[in-house]
Enzyme design. Sequence first.
Site, PDB file in Angstrom:
ATOM      1  N   SER A 299     -55.478  48.636  79.311  1.00  0.00           N
ATOM      2  CA  SER A 299     -56.529  48.541  78.315  1.00  0.00           C
ATOM      3  C   SER A 299     -55.958  48.875  76.936  1.00  0.00           C
ATOM      4  O   SER A 299     -55.071  48.174  76.466  1.00  0.00           O
ATOM      5  CB  SER A 299     -57.692  49.463  78.698  1.00  0.00           C
ATOM      6  OG  SER A 299     -58.842  49.142  77.963  1.00  0.00           O
ATOM      7  N   ASP A 381     -63.254  40.586  83.720  1.00  0.00           N
ATOM      8  CA  ASP A 381     -63.191  41.746  82.826  1.00  0.00           C
ATOM      9  C   ASP A 381     -64.132  41.523  81.644  1.00  0.00           C
ATOM     10  O   ASP A 381     -63.942  40.600  80.848  1.00  0.00           O
ATOM     11  CB  ASP A 381     -61.756  41.955  82.336  1.00  0.00           C
ATOM     12  CG  ASP A 381     -61.528  43.323  81.744  1.00  0.00           C
ATOM     13  OD1 ASP A 381     -62.466  43.868  81.123  1.00  0.00           O
ATOM     14  OD2 ASP A 381     -60.412  43.853  81.878  1.00  0.00           O
ATOM     15  N   HIS A 410     -62.860  45.564  84.787  1.00  0.00           N
ATOM     16  CA  HIS A 410     -61.945  46.438  84.043  1.00  0.00           C
ATOM     17  C   HIS A 410     -61.425  47.537  84.955  1.00  0.00           C
ATOM     18  O   HIS A 410     -61.615  48.732  84.705  1.00  0.00           O
ATOM     19  CB  HIS A 410     -62.644  47.013  82.818  1.00  0.00           C
ATOM     20  CG  HIS A 410     -61.719  47.430  81.729  1.00  0.00           C
ATOM     21  ND1 HIS A 410     -60.837  46.566  81.127  1.00  0.00           N
ATOM     22  CD2 HIS A 410     -61.528  48.631  81.120  1.00  0.00           C
ATOM     23  CE1 HIS A 410     -60.153  47.204  80.205  1.00  0.00           C
ATOM     24  NE2 HIS A 410     -60.545  48.464  80.181  1.00  0.00           N
TER      25      HIS A 410
END
Length: 430
Positions: A299, A381, A410
């Site tokens: 991320s 995601d 995610h």
Amino acid sequence: MKLKFKFSILFALLFYSYLSAQPREELVKVIVTPNHNDWTYEIGEQAEFSMTALRNNIPIEGIEIKYTIQPDPGYRFITIWDEGSLNLKKGSTKVKAKKFNEAGFLRCTATVEVSGNEYSSYATVGFSPDKIEPTTTLPKDFEEFWKKGKEDLGKVAINPVLTLMPERCTDKVDVYHVQLDNVQGKIYGVLCKPKKEGKYPAILHVPGAGVRPYYGEVSEAEEGFISFTIGIHGIPVNLDQTVYDNLRQGALNQYFTTNLDDKDNAYYKRVYLGCVRAVDFIESLENFDGKNLGVTGGSQGGALSIITASLDSRISYLAAFYPALSDMTGFLHGRAGGWPQLFTDEYTNKPEKIETSKYYDVVNFARFVKVPGWYSWGYNDNVCPPASMYAAYNVINAEKELHVFQETQHWTFPEQREMKDSWLFEKLRK
């Protein structure tokens, strides 16, 4: 002390699981399945979605299922292409989407109501994702801007302060809390290194978004690596959890938009240069082998992995999960932009903020990556939308490999992390 530390580790793991949004089991499961096994189509093709609702793993028949079809919205709203409702006569039904005539992603969301509760799920399919181009552009002075930033960093002594953390050490590994001087303030982290004398490859762990403590990767040091995990906020990474909670709700709330209208003072400038400072520190360690250095994260950490490898030629390899901060101007061009999904409101959608974002967008760093990289993400995601990540990946000219786990949102499967570790460890041990 050791018992207290174990409870701290347990809390951290639980907190991490919450942040990474692992899927949870529900009484009713809604399953949306595209008619291509790899969830991928060519531009101009027509996707078809099957929708099923299960209870106790048995199809539910005779209830209504609502659906929406739209371009991948991330977690923002994008105009719905099609919506309606169908009856699950035999526990399943199908719906066809309109033809998708550009490179990008299309999402079908299905929802049912059972005993007064709503249950939903979605599938996001790609159309020629390898042809997705960035919406952001490269500033003419981009390279000069970051060259000067590194020169300014070079004028600041590292001044490392290492504090042994006996409660975290093992019979094979020493663990230290580390403080370093950065261009503005400090950078902190946790160093784990083998006790046995010798020269070792190193791994820099750069963090995902948020404000939290860090514990280091003792297991990596036991495998024969120097492992250095950093925080980005210029505060020690071994404080009580309440400190981070208060900062997250107060001074560091929405930190990623701080000074977004000023490229010289934007929040991430110190962060990006802090990653280079972490490399400086690793290079200074006597037991570093001097040549094999990897950087990894997910991320925000996936973004920082690409950025660090781009800014610092001492990085040998990078491994990134779902990189954030990629193609952030996407929403200005009719598709989802990367986390933190800016430029959708009056506060961020201003010319000076848009221009500043270009100096911090992963896409523009990806253009200059020269080292081998391992990448992985999912089509579902909604935090780091897939189009934003492909926009960055597609401009990388270095050796690269992408492992798509289509259904993941995610979060990652354990197998993904095992693949990443296997790849990175093997490369660093050569």
